[in-house]
Motif scaffolding. Sequence first.
Motif, PDB file in Angstrom:
ATOM      1  N   ARG A 122     -16.302 -38.585   0.517  1.00 34.78           N
ATOM      2  CA  ARG A 122     -15.185 -37.669   0.664  1.00 34.78           C
ATOM      3  C   ARG A 122     -15.466 -36.746   1.836  1.00 34.78           C
ATOM      4  N   LEU A 123     -14.436 -36.150   2.346  1.00 34.63           N
ATOM      5  CA  LEU A 123     -14.596 -35.292   3.517  1.00 34.63           C
ATOM      6  C   LEU A 123     -14.940 -33.856   3.154  1.00 34.63           C
ATOM      7  N   ASP A 124     -15.261 -33.581   1.894  1.00 32.38           N
ATOM      8  CA  ASP A 124     -15.612 -32.213   1.549  1.00 32.38           C
ATOM      9  C   ASP A 124     -16.885 -31.749   2.259  1.00 32.38           C
ATOM     10  N   TRP A 125     -17.728 -32.710   2.711  1.00 38.67           N
ATOM     11  CA  TRP A 125     -18.916 -32.342   3.488  1.00 38.67           C
ATOM     12  C   TRP A 125     -18.553 -31.630   4.786  1.00 38.67           C
ATOM     13  N   ALA A 126     -17.344 -31.812   5.262  1.00 44.50           N
ATOM     14  CA  ALA A 126     -16.923 -31.186   6.519  1.00 44.50           C
ATOM     15  C   ALA A 126     -16.457 -29.754   6.323  1.00 44.50           C
ATOM     16  N   PHE A 127     -16.376 -29.301   5.054  1.00 45.17           N
ATOM     17  CA  PHE A 127     -15.923 -27.945   4.739  1.00 45.17           C
ATOM     18  C   PHE A 127     -16.978 -27.258   3.872  1.00 45.17           C
ATOM     19  N   PRO A 128     -18.150 -26.932   4.442  1.00 52.09           N
ATOM     20  CA  PRO A 128     -19.275 -26.461   3.627  1.00 52.09           C
ATOM     21  C   PRO A 128     -19.129 -25.066   3.042  1.00 52.09           C
ATOM     22  N   GLY A 129     -18.226 -24.258   3.538  1.00 48.63           N
ATOM     23  CA  GLY A 129     -18.058 -22.911   3.011  1.00 48.63           C
ATOM     24  C   GLY A 129     -19.130 -21.951   3.485  1.00 48.63           C
ATOM     25  N   SER A 130     -19.058 -20.745   2.976  1.00 47.62           N
ATOM     26  CA  SER A 130     -19.965 -19.689   3.442  1.00 47.62           C
ATOM     27  C   SER A 130     -21.308 -19.711   2.743  1.00 47.62           C
ATOM     28  N   GLY A 131     -21.392 -20.359   1.541  1.00 48.48           N
ATOM     29  CA  GLY A 131     -22.654 -20.414   0.821  1.00 48.48           C
ATOM     30  C   GLY A 131     -22.952 -19.117   0.088  1.00 48.48           C
ATOM     31  N   PRO A 132     -24.107 -19.037  -0.594  1.00 50.78           N
ATOM     32  CA  PRO A 132     -24.458 -17.826  -1.354  1.00 50.78           C
ATOM     33  C   PRO A 132     -24.702 -16.650  -0.432  1.00 50.78           C
ATOM     34  N   LYS A 133     -24.428 -15.465  -0.948  1.00 49.89           N
ATOM     35  CA  LYS A 133     -24.637 -14.251  -0.169  1.00 49.89           C
ATOM     36  C   LYS A 133     -26.127 -14.011   0.015  1.00 49.89           C
ATOM     37  N   GLY A 134     -26.530 -13.710   1.237  1.00 49.27           N
ATOM     38  CA  GLY A 134     -27.937 -13.474   1.533  1.00 49.27           C
ATOM     39  C   GLY A 134     -28.393 -12.098   1.096  1.00 49.27           C
ATOM     40  N   ALA A 135     -29.678 -11.857   1.286  1.00 53.18           N
ATOM     41  CA  ALA A 135     -30.254 -10.562   0.937  1.00 53.18           C
ATOM     42  C   ALA A 135     -29.632  -9.464   1.785  1.00 53.18           C
ATOM     43  N   SER A 136     -29.488  -8.303   1.196  1.00 56.64           N
ATOM     44  CA  SER A 136     -28.901  -7.178   1.922  1.00 56.64           C
ATOM     45  C   SER A 136     -29.851  -6.694   3.011  1.00 56.64           C
ATOM     46  N   ILE A 137     -29.299  -6.478   4.191  1.00 62.76           N
ATOM     47  CA  ILE A 137     -30.073  -5.995   5.333  1.00 62.76           C
ATOM     48  C   ILE A 137     -29.469  -4.676   5.791  1.00 62.76           C
ATOM     49  N   PRO A 138     -30.272  -3.637   6.019  1.00 60.95           N
ATOM     50  CA  PRO A 138     -29.717  -2.349   6.462  1.00 60.95           C
ATOM     51  C   PRO A 138     -28.887  -2.508   7.738  1.00 60.95           C
ATOM     52  N   GLY A 139     -27.756  -1.843   7.774  1.00 60.95           N
ATOM     53  CA  GLY A 139     -26.884  -1.948   8.937  1.00 60.95           C
ATOM     54  C   GLY A 139     -27.518  -1.465  10.210  1.00 60.95           C
ATOM     55  N   SER A 140     -28.523  -0.582  10.088  1.00 57.71           N
ATOM     56  CA  SER A 140     -29.180  -0.040  11.275  1.00 57.71           C
ATOM     57  C   SER A 140     -30.235  -0.966  11.856  1.00 57.71           C
ATOM     58  N   GLN A 141     -30.570  -2.063  11.117  1.00 53.14           N
ATOM     59  CA  GLN A 141     -31.576  -3.014  11.617  1.00 53.14           C
ATOM     60  C   GLN A 141     -31.138  -3.525  12.982  1.00 53.14           C
ATOM     61  N   SER A 142     -32.048  -3.447  13.968  1.00 50.78           N
ATOM     62  CA  SER A 142     -31.707  -3.831  15.337  1.00 50.78           C
ATOM     63  C   SER A 142     -32.382  -5.138  15.717  1.00 50.78           C
ATOM     64  N   TYR A 143     -31.705  -5.898  16.564  1.00 46.28           N
ATOM     65  CA  TYR A 143     -32.216  -7.196  17.005  1.00 46.28           C
ATOM     66  C   TYR A 143     -32.118  -7.302  18.519  1.00 46.28           C
ATOM     67  N   ARG A 144     -33.091  -8.028  19.089  1.00 41.67           N
ATOM     68  CA  ARG A 144     -33.029  -8.378  20.510  1.00 41.67           C
ATOM     69  C   ARG A 144     -33.568  -9.797  20.664  1.00 41.67           C
ATOM     70  N   LEU A 145     -32.768 -10.678  21.219  1.00 43.13           N
ATOM     71  CA  LEU A 145     -33.191 -12.054  21.434  1.00 43.13           C
ATOM     72  C   LEU A 145     -34.083 -12.162  22.662  1.00 43.13           C
ATOM     73  N   ALA A 146     -34.912 -13.187  22.712  1.00 47.38           N
ATOM     74  CA  ALA A 146     -35.820 -13.398  23.839  1.00 47.38           C
ATOM     75  C   ALA A 146     -35.043 -13.470  25.139  1.00 47.38           C
ATOM     76  N   GLY A 147     -35.423 -12.641  26.094  1.00 46.92           N
ATOM     77  CA  GLY A 147     -34.777 -12.647  27.403  1.00 46.92           C
ATOM     78  C   GLY A 147     -33.451 -11.950  27.460  1.00 46.92           C
ATOM     79  N   ALA A 148     -32.980 -11.411  26.349  1.00 48.67           N
ATOM     80  CA  ALA A 148     -31.673 -10.759  26.330  1.00 48.67           C
ATOM     81  C   ALA A 148     -31.758  -9.363  26.913  1.00 48.67           C
ATOM     82  N   SER A 149     -30.685  -8.960  27.560  1.00 50.30           N
ATOM     83  CA  SER A 149     -30.633  -7.622  28.135  1.00 50.30           C
ATOM     84  C   SER A 149     -30.023  -6.619  27.170  1.00 50.30           C
ATOM     85  N   ASN A 150     -29.410  -7.100  26.100  1.00 44.25           N
ATOM     86  CA  ASN A 150     -28.775  -6.224  25.123  1.00 44.25           C
ATOM     87  C   ASN A 150     -29.426  -6.381  23.753  1.00 44.25           C
TER      88      ASN A 150
END
Length: 317
Positions: A23-51
Amino acid sequence: MRLRNGLIGLAALALLAAAPAARLDWAFPGSGPKGASIPGSQSYRLAGASNSFTEASLHDLTHAPDWYPNEHPPAPRSVLAGAGGACGYCHLVTGAGRSENAQLRGLPVSYIEEQVRAFASGARRSAGPAGPTEYMAAAARTISPADLHAAAVYFASLEPKRHAQVLEAATIPRATPEGFLYRFDTSAREMLGKRIIEGATDAEHHRLHDPHEQTIAYVPVGSIARGAALAYRGTANFPACTTCHTAHFVGIGGASPTYIARQLAGFRARTRSDPGAAPMQTVAAKLSDDQILDLAAFVGSRPAWTRAEMAAAMANE
């Protein structure tokens, strides 16, 4: 107008999950279970990113995280921000798109505008549960014609890219839905069966909207060859894909395999009734689930088409 209209011992196997039905339901996987809560202030910077961006900003659909602004031309306002949703949030500022939505790079301006209007009117809907389609419809209803045109011109100016590495396999890492695609657990295996399972090689990079994210799509053994036969030769019931999309598979080559499957399902179910959809509805109505899978595997494995090939195809319409 053809192009426009066309747009492995037994003991080991006993430990693997049973193959799902075709069946084609594999093509509509959905959002999945909610992940662990992460503080909104948590900051990220990717390798080589300027922002850098915070957790809160990464959940703000009205602003697109532009990690590498020097890797693309200056983007118009509507790509970077929008009251109903920034185009670049889901489709990325680069326009490369993600497994859950379309690549916009190189598509004709008029086609992009037409499809956004179809989302807004309800003429283009999903054939299965798909949150991204709902997001798209909401954004489409709020964007102004001028902002839509500016975004379309920007995306149309960019050269298309192949979305995923497409690999034939009988078994795959355990896959669970997450973020409208799949997260892979390499500590376990499962049967692929008659499915296409697509996900990021690093799920965290997908969550962060990293434009350098690498995607892999596992497809059944033999599906690419079967899809090639259908795409190049068609059958007694439907024409070859090359009839409209040319030998370069203009507009579709190298796209996300699961995205392709969802669109064929939409044409078949007539939930895609956007302008010019009628020819594809006629073709897709005659496609089985297996044929949709094989075509999606093959077309997704192709190199990306080029803007020059698109221009040539449109000139020959």
